[in-house]
Design a protein around this motif. Structure first.
Motif, PDB file in Angstrom:
ATOM      1  N   ALA A  21       0.815  -1.203   0.000  1.00 19.66           N
ATOM      2  CA  ALA A  21       0.000   0.000   0.000  1.00 19.66           C
ATOM      3  C   ALA A  21       0.851   1.257   0.000  1.00 19.66           C
ATOM      4  N   HIS A  22       2.109   1.127   0.392  1.00 18.31           N
ATOM      5  CA  HIS A  22       2.942   2.316   0.487  1.00 18.31           C
ATOM      6  C   HIS A  22       3.714   2.622  -0.775  1.00 18.31           C
ATOM      7  N   GLN A  80       3.433   8.010  -4.486  1.00 17.88           N
ATOM      8  CA  GLN A  80       2.231   8.595  -5.062  1.00 17.88           C
ATOM      9  C   GLN A  80       2.196   8.491  -6.574  1.00 17.88           C
ATOM     10  N   SER A  81       3.375   8.501  -7.195  1.00 23.12           N
ATOM     11  CA  SER A  81       3.377   8.461  -8.663  1.00 23.12           C
ATOM     12  C   SER A  81       2.792   7.157  -9.179  1.00 23.12           C
ATOM     13  N   TYR A 121      -0.002   5.844  -8.204  1.00 21.84           N
ATOM     14  CA  TYR A 121      -1.460   5.790  -8.144  1.00 21.84           C
ATOM     15  C   TYR A 121      -2.074   5.602  -9.523  1.00 21.84           C
ATOM     16  N   ALA A 122      -1.599   6.398 -10.462  1.00 14.87           N
ATOM     17  CA  ALA A 122      -2.169   6.303 -11.802  1.00 14.87           C
ATOM     18  C   ALA A 122      -1.930   4.914 -12.371  1.00 14.87           C
ATOM     19  N   ALA A 123      -0.744   4.369 -12.107  1.00 19.10           N
ATOM     20  CA  ALA A 123      -0.446   3.034 -12.611  1.00 19.10           C
ATOM     21  C   ALA A 123      -1.367   2.004 -11.982  1.00 19.10           C
ATOM     22  N   MET A 124      -1.644   2.210 -10.714  1.00 18.80           N
ATOM     23  CA  MET A 124      -2.552   1.266 -10.052  1.00 18.80           C
ATOM     24  C   MET A 124      -3.935   1.327 -10.670  1.00 18.80           C
ATOM     25  N   ILE A 125      -4.399   2.530 -10.869  1.00 17.41           N
ATOM     26  CA  ILE A 125      -5.720   2.665 -11.480  1.00 17.41           C
ATOM     27  C   ILE A 125      -5.720   2.006 -12.853  1.00 17.41           C
TER      28      ILE A 125
END
Lengths: 199, 306, 626, 470
Positions: C572-573, C576-577, C579-583
């Motif tokens: 989970a850590h 922040q960059s 996040y888009a990749a996760m989405i």
């Protein structure tokens, strides 16, 4: 004509993914918007939808000319780095992008069976969405991220125009509204970042 | 009913004879000058006349527990199988109750051991607790198995049934149970491989350690309790595992019974002379053998089937 | 909403029987509790919630009171915080009980079809149509056994009971565990109705293991309340043996034997309530006077606290199942029902049951050893610490509580026929069979129901013992023997508290025999003189057993949780960059799944697409890490 | 009616620009006006059309509107003493109210919207205004998180719109322009020619919403944002903004259920289990209140979504109400709990003196125990009924055992959360040093309002109302 413009749209997007210079990226975005605008105008003509033609022109003015211009101004003003190296290595992108395109067509295949038209447009829009996300992922810098965000809007718009054959005005307004707000915020953020940098 | 009471009194009376007899046999075999067989009575009469020394450290438990050690055992005598034909017997008492009564007696004995604040008492109680805890399952399983063979859970009725109709088809089962019960007899009464009643050595003693601080009347109570306990076990062994002689005339029957008792005592004495005392932590092995035989007895009974 | 049938009223009776003496005791105990209002509110809420559970007429009410019972008892454990271990114990208890609650919840959800207001009779209909009754059975077992404290869900008891204030321990151990037994009766009869043979065997095995494990851990325990808590595990195990036999007989279509076993289980339930409450009260009094739970610090308390000591002795005899007490009678009945297995046809089952007999008998033997230890070390001998030296008898209210409770114990012993009648009518209502006349043809004797079964006569045994003891005593008095007071003989030295046998030492031989189970953690320090091995000034020996189940089941699962949480935390850590990749990946996989699973499924595409997914994750999440 | 609904917000917006000295007091008072139109809406006959087909108040939206406005007024109530707990500039107050007004307008739109487009616009407005509300806390961390929020929120919102367009495209052949209207979509859901297109659209929209609610894989994202912002803002986030997203999910999934019940259920089920899996282990490691509460907020959102998708409308709405009251209440109390240090959990519930302190202590302890659904809490009942709905839908399904296994896993995960909360509760109450803490009247009042609302939620009357919602 429509197919050509859609092809152009997706092509500019893919090229943008491989771009390593900021101004070039802005240019590709502008071309991308241009093809979108032309597409809207063409489709608008063919189905006789005045609102769509209008929105096409608005796109032309706003997205193809105004926004790239502003972006460039901003980046000059803040001296943003022109060198933008993608995080994801090129050979990975080369594998991933075609895979994505194939996937989206495969995804849209049942729609073709159910509905007569437009399935491919849906596929293209979805892949445009993916590609724009990819653009955002690829870059660490803020400027290309913003462009990624803007291309998401473009792919939305593409979907709106091609798949539905013209949406109610409300949504189009919504998109522009969103866009404007986004720009405002991005400006402000730039401002903030700047302040932080100075401190 | 008179017969019933008489036999019980008889049992109480001959109870002290058996330990003395064993001691006598042992001494003879060891080429010592044997004690008299009536030594038990002498001891009791001596203890009765002596004063009681009560330890300062003890509580009211010491003045109560000796009675409670003896009375369950005497009560048990009432529930034992009949020794002669036509005698009244309590038909319904089963192994669990008898075990329970014996345990009750042991319980108070162990508490008594802890009451005097002496380290010997604790030592004895601890060992006794250890041994009797492991003996309990063997006891219940054995008697249960015998009761099954005799077709009745009541110990008294079981003995009569065995006398009337011996289950030869279950001979194996019967022998296993007999071995198991004999080991229990030794263990529960503190005879040699388990405990040596004649020594006061802290490494080995169990029963004696618990009663080290008793004297006079109290000691007599405990001593008679231990001889009665031996009486109970040997009479149960005699009735359940040597099921004959019940149909003889009364006088002869009693004689046969007493002979059986002395035979058992002789067996135990012979065993005592010929074995060394086990280390405390080896005792579970012996009891384990008893448990296994009890199991085997039950299982062979089931497998050979009704 | 509420249900007042025989079963409910029986358990309501049990609760009242246990609560009334406890009220006295509790009020006597009150001056020593700092947060009085807090305590009293939760105390009464706890009692009410227990009553609520047994009279609940539908699932919603049942679950509500069940959870309220857990909540209040948890708060009660927290009444007096002595150290961190209390907090830990409370947390652990609450977690375990919640864990059980989940399974109960799931069970109820399935058998009610989601409508929690329907009656038990309606649930029975739904249950009989449900395809996997064994699943439901295991939900019930997990749900209730965790409250009852049967192995392997027993781990919380030795922690929670010592931590609670003593009146609460008495309530929890005496009554709350019985509420779980109530649940077993209620669910098995009113919701299942019929059961499979394996279920009974399962319960039987669980009971046998619980009884052995409980008593073995009790023996090695030095904390008096933890010891009693371990004995609760043992007794719950014994109840389960009876219950399991009842179920086995019932599925073998032997209703009379089955009813007998159930009555035995109910009888033991009552007995355990009485003597365990009494024992906890006694332990509470001792604890209160000496302010320590460590048995090694007691000793000689019988002189200062005679009433506590003698009521404790009564309860000890009873829990050790020695005749003629009530504890003996119910264990006798359970034995008889085990022996009833001689009549059944299933040979493998017949061979298995002797093992239960063995377990039960060994349990009995070890329980005796254990209570000799508790009573002997606590009340006899010399004071092992200054705490014990300054102990006094407790106040009048607490004494009344203990005396009332011992009256309950005695009444269970003397009025056995009355209680059996009560149990019989309950079982009659559940199973439609009355065997009271067969068990108790006259008030003198208690008959086993099986062929050639045994008989026991509590009153005759009691009378015989009393008469014989009296005769002996009168004989003794008539001799008029002289008494002399002197010190205990200690090989010529002075008798001192230090040389007494300790609880650790007492359990030594047994502990050594069961080393494989205990896996003890032994500390032995001695200060030797001039390097001599055998000469020392000071030595200290302590043993702590490491509970097997706690180690294997609980600590390992805690380790697992820690490990997973560590990886999840790392996952989970992401910066922040990412996040888009996760989405991006999430969108891709959602669309994939929709395409494959919703539209048309083929294994080939699944494999192909998972390869694409893996590449995408690799490229976008993992690959870009450097 | 529309004026009445928007009036307080507009007044606030105007007032916030003025430099009146008294604005500090006027603004909160104005914000109290929010409640009245909501109450009025609640008592009007339903469905009540606010603006034609665009804004319609049905049972669902009236309920959510009421809940949200109660939360909003409590938050503004507690906001007024924020400065006493943390450092906050004077300007920040008026800035907060300015964006709060915009936020409220967006929220009203999206809650009452009967039109997908309008709903989306409202949501977007609300989202963008929250970016600024985060930034009222003028720290580097807050700015960074605002930026994060902006990026992810924008993506999420784009996804929602993308999905909406697809849904529209799928329904347009049969409905024409009406394909934007929720109610007509629901009516004609069965006739949609290309259910697959619709489902793709639904999946993308739902994904957008789930991202916005902080479901997997965005779990820590929301927690970090709430950590960075002021606690009333966090309360608004978890209490109101989430409800705006939730109502959208309610409406979309309702239509999707009409298209294919099982697909929706399985999708939501797998997604939420994944979320709860991650969240439960994150909670297991959580070390400060804000993250803890926001992660538990995510957990509850997941549960609400799951209950709704499995057909437990009543359970979902009850859980929704309970969550909407409990979570902001806890976020508001965080300010006081953390007054002796951000990461000091031990002893946080100790040292409350006086009547105000006692009430605060009592209510906070109660709320803490309520969010792990212990009996008297509405969450106890909602979880009961919610799981009941799940088991029921599992019974219809052919893989019953698999489903029950999955539910057990879910329950085990919930019990991990339970364990952590119990640990934290005990640590707060019984461990650590006792430090005197100050509690202000308005904060206590806010908590009391929350408590009363929760009690009202438990009345048979409200149960009946919630059962009536469909």
């Amino acid at each position: 004509m429509t197919s050509f413009l859609i092809g152009l749209f997706i092509a500019t997007l893919i090229v943008a993914l491989f771009t390593m210079r900021l101004y070039r990226l802005i240019l590709w975005y502008s071309l991308n918007s241009l093809s979108l605008a032309l597409l809207a105008i063409t489709i608008g003509y063919s189905i006789n939808d005045n609102t769509m033609i209008l929105s096409g022109f608005l796109t032309l003015v706003l997205k193809a000319i105004l926004i790239p211009y502003i972006l460039k101004k901003v980046s000059v003003k803040f001296g943003l780095s022109r060198q933008i190296k993608p995080n994801v290595q090129i050979h990975y992108s080369i594998m991933l992008i075609p895979a994505l395109l194939v996937f989206t067509f495969y995804l849209a295949e049942p729609i073709t069976n159910m509905m007569v038209s437009n399935a491919n447009y849906v596929a293209i829009s979805i892949s445009a969405l993916f590609l724009s996300l990819l653009l955002m992922i690829e870059h660490k810098n803020i400027a290309p991220k913003i462009i990624g965000f803007l291309t998401i809007e473009n792919s939305l718009f593409l979907l709106g125009t091609t798949a539905t054959g013209g949406m109610p005005m409300l949504i189009e307004l919504g998109i522009f509204f969103d866009l404007l707000m986004a720009i405002v915020i991005i400006n402000l953020l730039f401002h903030q970042e700047e302040e932080e940098g100075l401190e | 009913m008179i017969l019933y009471t008489t036999t019980i009194i008889l049992m109480i009376v001959i109870a002290p004879l058996l330990p003395s007899f064993m001691k006598m046999v042992k001494m003879t075999l060891l080429y010592k000058k044997p004690i008299s067989i009536f030594q038990g009575y002498r001891d009791f009469s001596k203890l009765l006349s002596k004063e009681i020394i009560v330890s300062k450290e003890t509580s009211s438990i010491t003045s109560m527990a000796p009675f409670l050690v003896l009375s369950p055992l005497i009560l048990t005598l009432f529930f034992l199988p009949p020794i002669v034909k036509g005698e009244y017997f309590v038909s319904f008492i089963d192994a669990f109750t008898i075990t329970g009564l014996i345990s009750l007696s042991t319980f108070f004995l162990m508490i008594l051991g802890l009451d005097s604040a002496s380290s010997f008492g604790g030592l004895g109680s601890s060992r006794e607790a250890f041994i009797s805890a492991l003996a309990e399952p063997a006891m219940i399983l054995t008697v249960f198995s015998v009761s099954l063979m005799a077709d009745n859970l009541g110990v008294g009725q079981a003995s009569i049934n065995l006398n009337n109709h011996f289950p030869f088809e279950h001979m194996a089962s019967f022998i296993f149970a007999g071995i198991s019960f004999f080991i229990l007899l030794i263990a529960e009464n503190g005879r040699i491989p388990v405990d040596n009643p004649e020594t006061h050595l802290e490494l080995t003693m169990v029963h004696e350690a618990m009663i080290l601080d008793l004297s006079g009347f109290y000691l007599m109570l405990i001593e008679s309790a231990s001889s009665i306990k031996f009486m109970i076990f040997s009479s149960m062994f005699a009735s359940l595992f040597m099921p004959f002689g019940l149909h003889l005339p009364i006088i002869l029957g009693v004689l046969v019974f007493i002979l059986k008792l002395f035979f058992i005592a002789l067996l135990v004495a012979l065993l005592e002379v010929n074995t060394a005392k086990l280390r405390l932590f080896k005792i579970p092995n012996l009891l384990g053998i008893a448990i296994v035989f009890a199991f085997l007895s039950l299982i062979t009974f089931y497998v050979l089937g009704v | 909403m509420f249900l007042f049938d025989n079963l409910s009223i029986l358990f309501l009776f049990l609760i009242i029987l246990g609560v009334v003496p406890n009220l006295f005791y509790s009020f006597g105990y009150l001056p020593h509790i700092r947060r009085k209002a807090y305590y009293l509110i939760h105390y009464f809420a706890f009692i009410i919630s227990m009553m609520g559970v047994v009279i609940a007429g539908n699932a919603l009410v049942f679950l509500f009171f069940w959870e309220l019972m857990s909540l209040t008892s948890w708060q009660l454990i927290l009444t007096q915080i002595e150290d961190k271990s209390t907090i830990k114990a409370a947390r652990f208890y609450f977690f375990m009980t919640h864990f059980g609650f989940m399974f109960l919840l799931l069970f109820f959800l399935i058998v009610t079809n989601g409508d929690l207001d329907i009656s038990f009779a309606q649930m029975k209909v739904i249950t009989s149509n449900f395809a996997y009754p064994t699943l439901l059975f295991f939900f019930v077992v997990l749900g209730l056994a965790s409250k009852a404290g049967a192995v392997p869900m027993h781990v919380w008891l030795p922690y929670a009971h010592p931590a609670a204030p003593s009146p609460v321990s008495a309530l929890m151990s005496g009554i709350m565990l019985k509420v779980a037994i109530y649940g077993f009766f209620r669910f098995m009869f009113d919701i299942f109705g019929v059961w499979q043979l394996e279920w009974g065997i399962f319960i039987l095995i669980m009971g046998a293991i619980s009884s052995l494990v409980g008593v073995l851990y009790a023996l090695s325990e030095h904390d008096i309340k933890a010891l009693l808590a371990n004995h609760s595990i043992e007794n719950i195990g014994i109840i389960f043996i009876g219950f399991g036999m009842g179920m086995i007989f019932s599925s073998l279509k032997l209703p009379a034997l089955s009813a007998f076993a159930f009555i035995a289980a109910l009888f033991h339930t009552f007995n355990h309530m009485s003597f365990k409450s009494l024992l906890f009260m006694g332990a509470g009094s001792v604890l209160h006077e000496t302010s320590t739970k460590n048995m090694e610090k007691y000793g000689g308390l019988i002189k200062a606290m005679p009433i506590t000591a003698f009521t404790f002795l009564l309860a000890s005899i009873s829990i050790s199942a020695l005749p003629p007490t009530n504890g003996f009678l119910s264990e006798w009945m359970i034995f008889q029902s085990l022996l009833g297995s001689a009549n059944i046809d299933n040979i493998s089952l017949k061979l298995a049951i002797p093992f239960s007999i063995f377990a039960l008998a060994l349990t009995g033997g070890l329980a005796i050893a254990c209570f000799v230890k508790v009573f002997g070390i606590t009340f006899l001998g010399l004071h092992r610490s200054t705490n014990a030296k300054h102990a006094h008898e407790v106040n009048i209210l607490m004494k009344i509580g203990m005396i009332l409770m011992s009256l309950v114990v005695v009444s269970l012993m003397l009025f056995t026929p009355f209680y059996i009648k009560l149990f019989d009518s309950t079982i009659n209502a559940l199973m439609n069979i009355s065997i009271y006349d067969k068990i108790i043809p006259n008030i003198w004797s208690l008959h086993s129901i099986s062929n050639n079964g045994g008989v026991v006569s509590p009153l005759i045994l009691l009378a015989g013992l009393v008469v014989l003891t009296l005769i002996l005593y009168i004989f003794y008095k008539s001799l008029n023997i002289k008494h002399r007071i002197f010190h205990t003989w200690a090989c010529g030295y002075n008798t001192s508290p230090v040389t007494q046998y300790s609880a650790t030492g007492f359990a030594g031989p047994i502990r050594r025999f069961f080393t494989w189970l205990y896996d003890p953690d032994i500390h032995f320090e001695k200060e030797v003189i001039l390097g001599h091995k055998t000469k020392f000034v000071d030595a200290r020996f302590s043993v702590h057993v490491r509970p097997l189940f706690e180690r294997s089941l609980y600590q390992s699962s805690i380790k697992l949780t820690n490990k997973i949480s560590y990886y999840v935390y790392r996952l989970a850590h992401f910066e922040q960059s990412r996040y888009a990749a996760m989405i991006f990946n999430m969108l891709l996989s959602v669309l994939f799944s929709y395409r494959i699973f919703v539209h048309e499924f083929s294994w080939a595409t699944l494999v192909l697409e998972s390869v694409v997914m893996i590449i995408s994750v690799k490229v976008l999440l993992v690959g870009g890490k450097e | 009616m529309i004026y009445l609904l928007l009036l307080p917000a507009i007044i606030m917006l105007i007032l916030s620009f003025s430099n009146i000295e008294k604005s500090k007091y006027i603004l909160p008072v104005t914000s109290l006006l929010i409640l009245f139109p909501s109450i009025k809406l609640f008592f009007l006959p339903r469905p009540y059309s606010v603006i034609g087909k665009y804004l319609v108040a049905d049972d669902l939206s009236a309920y959510i509107m009421l809940v949200s406005s109660i939360v909003a007024i409590c938050v503004t109530l507690a906001m007024s003493t924020l400065g006493l707990h943390v450092k906050i500039s004077k300007k920040a107050y008026s800035r907060f109210y300015r964006f709060f007004a915009i936020f409220w307008i967006g929220l009203t739109l999206s809650i009452l919207a009967n039109n997908m487009g309008l709903y989306w616009i409202g949501l977007e407005t609300a989202t963008l205004s929250t970016v600024y509300m985060i930034k009222t806390n003028n720290t580097a961390m807050a700015r960074k998180e605002a930026w994060n929020y902006m990026i992810v929120g924008a993506i999420a919102i784009s996804l929602i719109l993308f999905g909406i367009i697809l849904i529209y495209a799928s329904a347009k052949p049969i409905l024409g322009e009406d394909a934007m209207i929720f109610s007509s979509l629901l009516e004609h859901a069965k006739e949609i020619k290309s259910p697959f297109l619709f489902e793709i659209g639904f999946a993308i929209t739902t994904l957008g919403m789930f991202i916005k609610m902080g479901f997997f894989p965005m779990n820590l994202w929301l927690a970090n944002i709430e950590r960075a912002s002021f606690y009333p803002v966090a309360a608004l986030f978890s209490g109101i903004l989430e409800s705006a997203v939730m109502i959208g999910f309610f409406r979309f999934s309702k239509i999707a259920q009409a298209v294919d019940l099982l697909h929706v259920f399985i999708f939501v089920f797998i997604y939420t289990i994944l979320t709860i899996f991650i969240v439960s282990f994150l909670i297991y490691r959580a070390k400060d209140f804000m993250r803890l509460f926001s992660l538990s907020g995510v957990e509850h959102m997941a549960l609400i979504a799951l209950f709704w998708a499995s057909g437990g409308i009543f359970a979902a709405l009850l859980h929704f109400g309970a969550h909407a009251f409990l979570k902001p209440a806890l976020f508001l109390s965080t300010g006081i709990l953390e007054s002796s240090g951000k990461y000091k959990i031990a002893g946080a519930l100790r040292g409350y003196r006086g009547i105000k302190g006692k009430i605060f202590y009592f209510l906070t302890a109660l709320f803490l125990l309520s969010i792990v659904s212990l009996p008297p809490s509405p969450m106890f009942f909602s979880e009961l009924y919610g799981f009941a709905a799940m088991v029921n839908i599992a019974k219809l399904h052919q893989h019953l055992l698999l489903m029950i296994g999955a539910i057990i896993i879910l329950l085990i995960l919930l019990s991990i959360i339970f364990y952590k909360f119990i640990e934290i509760y005990q640590s707060m109450k019984y461990e650590g040093k006792e430090e005197t803490k100050v509690v202000y009247g308005n904060e206590v009042l806010a908590l009391i309002i929350f408590a009363i609302s929760l009690m009202v939620l438990l009345t048979p009357w409200s149960f009946e109302f919630l059962r009536g919602v469909s």
